[in-house]
Design a protein around this motif. Sequence first.
Motif, short mmCIF file in Angstrom:
data_model
loop_
_atom_site.label_atom_id
_atom_site.label_comp_id
_atom_site.label_asym_id
_atom_site.label_seq_id
_atom_site.Cartn_x
_atom_site.Cartn_y
_atom_site.Cartn_z
N TYR A 21 -8.36 -44.27 -59.03
CA TYR A 21 -8.11 -43.89 -60.42
C TYR A 21 -6.77 -43.19 -60.46
N PHE A 22 -5.96 -43.58 -61.44
CA PHE A 22 -4.59 -43.08 -61.51
C PHE A 22 -4.28 -42.62 -62.92
N ILE A 23 -3.49 -41.54 -62.99
CA ILE A 23 -3.18 -40.94 -64.28
C ILE A 23 -1.69 -40.65 -64.34
N TRP A 24 -1.11 -40.83 -65.50
CA TRP A 24 0.25 -40.39 -65.77
C TRP A 24 0.19 -39.16 -66.69
N TYR A 25 1.00 -38.15 -66.31
CA TYR A 25 1.11 -36.93 -67.10
C TYR A 25 2.55 -36.72 -67.54
N ASP A 57 -9.04 -39.77 -55.28
CA ASP A 57 -9.74 -40.41 -54.17
C ASP A 57 -11.20 -39.99 -54.25
N PRO A 58 -12.09 -40.92 -54.59
CA PRO A 58 -13.50 -40.53 -54.71
C PRO A 58 -14.10 -40.03 -53.41
N GLY A 59 -13.49 -40.45 -52.29
CA GLY A 59 -13.98 -39.99 -50.99
C GLY A 59 -13.57 -38.57 -50.67
N ALA A 60 -12.64 -38.06 -51.43
CA ALA A 60 -12.18 -36.68 -51.23
C ALA A 60 -12.72 -35.81 -52.35
N ASN A 61 -13.99 -36.03 -52.70
CA ASN A 61 -14.63 -35.27 -53.77
C ASN A 61 -13.87 -35.38 -55.08
N SER A 62 -13.22 -36.55 -55.24
CA SER A 62 -12.49 -36.83 -56.48
C SER A 62 -11.39 -35.82 -56.78
N LYS A 63 -10.77 -35.33 -55.73
CA LYS A 63 -9.67 -34.39 -55.92
C LYS A 63 -8.46 -35.10 -56.53
N THR A 88 -17.09 -29.32 -65.45
CA THR A 88 -17.62 -28.88 -64.17
C THR A 88 -16.53 -28.75 -63.11
N ALA A 89 -15.43 -29.43 -63.31
CA ALA A 89 -14.35 -29.38 -62.31
C ALA A 89 -13.24 -28.46 -62.79
N LEU A 90 -12.73 -27.67 -61.87
CA LEU A 90 -11.63 -26.74 -62.19
C LEU A 90 -10.68 -26.72 -61.02
N TYR A 91 -9.38 -26.82 -61.34
CA TYR A 91 -8.32 -26.84 -60.34
C TYR A 91 -7.33 -25.71 -60.59
N TRP A 92 -6.76 -25.23 -59.50
CA TRP A 92 -5.57 -24.39 -59.57
C TRP A 92 -4.44 -25.10 -58.85
N TYR A 93 -3.27 -25.11 -59.52
CA TYR A 93 -2.06 -25.67 -58.93
C TYR A 93 -0.94 -24.63 -59.05
N ARG A 94 0.05 -24.79 -58.19
CA ARG A 94 1.22 -23.94 -58.26
C ARG A 94 2.43 -24.84 -58.45
N GLN A 95 3.33 -24.41 -59.31
CA GLN A 95 4.53 -25.20 -59.59
C GLN A 95 5.75 -24.30 -59.52
N SER A 96 6.58 -24.54 -58.51
CA SER A 96 7.84 -23.82 -58.42
C SER A 96 8.86 -24.49 -59.32
N LEU A 97 9.93 -23.79 -59.64
CA LEU A 97 10.92 -24.28 -60.60
C LEU A 97 11.46 -25.64 -60.19
N GLY A 98 11.33 -26.61 -61.09
CA GLY A 98 11.86 -27.94 -60.84
C GLY A 98 11.11 -28.75 -59.80
N SER A 145 -11.95 -30.43 -65.99
CA SER A 145 -12.36 -31.77 -66.40
C SER A 145 -13.86 -31.92 -66.24
N LEU A 146 -14.34 -33.06 -66.72
CA LEU A 146 -15.74 -33.39 -66.52
C LEU A 146 -15.99 -33.84 -65.08
N GLY A 147 -14.89 -34.07 -64.34
CA GLY A 147 -15.01 -34.44 -62.95
C GLY A 147 -14.88 -35.92 -62.71
N GLY A 148 -14.45 -36.27 -61.50
CA GLY A 148 -14.38 -37.67 -61.08
C GLY A 148 -13.49 -38.51 -61.96
#
Lengths: 113, 114
Positions: free
Chosen positions: A32-36, A94-100, B30-40, B95-98
């Motif tokens: 699954y692929f997404i553009w942001y 990657d669904p195998g990586a817990n959908s990370k 159910t899914a929650l992520y943290w990311y870090r973004q440095s300048l540029g 997200s809702l996950g997956g």
Amino acid sequence: GESVGLHLPTLSVQEGDNSIINCAYSNSASDYFIWYKQESGKGPQFIIDIRSNMDKRQGQRVTVLLNKTVKHLSLQIAATQPGDSAVYFCAEIDPGANSKLTFGKGITLSVRP
Amino acid sequence: GAGVSQSPSNKVTEKGKDVELRCDPISGHTALYWYRQSLGQGLEFLIYFQGNSAPDKSGLPSDRFSAERTGGSVSTLTIQRTQQEDSAVYLCASSLGGEFGGYTFGSGTRLTVV
């Protein structure tokens, strides 16, 4: 290790022209692929997604193409407008990586008036 | 709320101090992520919570970083003994996950360590 990367760091296009932003991925297990799109000072915003059982998906002025054979993803923007100026990221799941959700490096699109 | 809310939006702290960054995800996600973004730069994965599963902490850069998610909702990212290289924008997404898409990002917390 596995990674999602972009071919070009910057892209400059004339207003009204079509833009093509490319992305290479290396994880063959991603399905699954997404553009942001990320504008200055804001978080990334969803543009369009595509599942691995498809090779093309169209939205409003945007089209995503997926070539699983060469692990390549592209975003096409028709009639590029100044408001399209932003950083664009591809991301994969990657669904195998817990959908990370894993992001590529990003490319800056600059639209010339 | 309608979106992912992060607070504070900006934080300036002195080197060596601890900071806490907060994320309020979209209700029901159910899914929650943290990311870090440095300048540029791109988005560097830090940690991932998915339902009741053990969090994926593989992206945390050092043991000074930790995160928790209470009651499956609000999450707090804590950075202890901050260093100048910790300066970045910290983004939260839920997200809702997956493959259900809908990965919605907050506007981030801009952390500056002086």
